[in-house]
Design a protein around this motif. Structure first.
Motif, PDB file in Angstrom:
ATOM      1  N   TYR A 166     -15.034 -39.215  59.272  1.00 10.92           N
ATOM      2  CA  TYR A 166     -15.433 -40.535  59.753  1.00 10.92           C
ATOM      3  C   TYR A 166     -14.963 -40.778  61.185  1.00 10.92           C
ATOM      4  CZ  TYR A 166     -16.241 -41.277  54.763  1.00 10.92           C
ATOM      5  OH  TYR A 166     -16.669 -41.161  53.475  1.00 10.92           O
ATOM      6  N   LEU A 192     -21.544 -45.948  59.459  1.00  7.18           N
ATOM      7  CA  LEU A 192     -20.695 -45.456  58.369  1.00  7.18           C
ATOM      8  C   LEU A 192     -20.975 -46.046  56.992  1.00  7.18           C
ATOM      9  CD1 LEU A 192     -17.223 -45.445  60.168  1.00  7.18           C
ATOM     10  CD2 LEU A 192     -18.754 -43.523  59.790  1.00  7.18           C
ATOM     11  N   ILE A 235     -13.626 -49.314  57.662  1.00  6.99           N
ATOM     12  CA  ILE A 235     -14.164 -49.123  59.008  1.00  6.99           C
ATOM     13  C   ILE A 235     -13.210 -49.731  60.039  1.00  6.99           C
ATOM     14  CG2 ILE A 235     -16.076 -49.710  60.561  1.00  6.99           C
ATOM     15  CD1 ILE A 235     -17.910 -49.501  58.009  1.00  6.99           C
TER      16      ILE A 235
END
Length: 74
Positions: A5, A28, A45
């Motif tokens: 990520y 994402l 996130i």
């Protein structure tokens, strides 16, 4: 895997020169595990962006409410 990520965020910023929080969410959101609810995804996130910022890789040139993330130049 967290590094996946983090790499996605930095590669996307390199490609687009800048990402807003909305852009990062869109990048994402569907890649995060299905068991996460919306609040958990938002937090994850945010934590990833914070980690990159704390590590000196990205910086916010916008406001806290309207973030604009860029790669940090040294």
């Amino acid at each position: 895997d967290k590094q996946y990520y983090l790499d996605l965020i930095t590669k996307s910023i390199k490609q687009h020169k800048m990402l807003s929080r909305k852009d990062t969410d869109e990048l994402l959101w569907n890649k995060l595990p299905d068991w996460m609810n919306d609040k958990q995804r938002k937090n994850k996130i945010g934590n990833l962006l914070s980690e990159l910022r704390i590590n000196g890789q990205i910086e916010n040139i916008g406001t806290p409410k309207e973030s604009k993330w860029i790669l940090k130049t040294n």
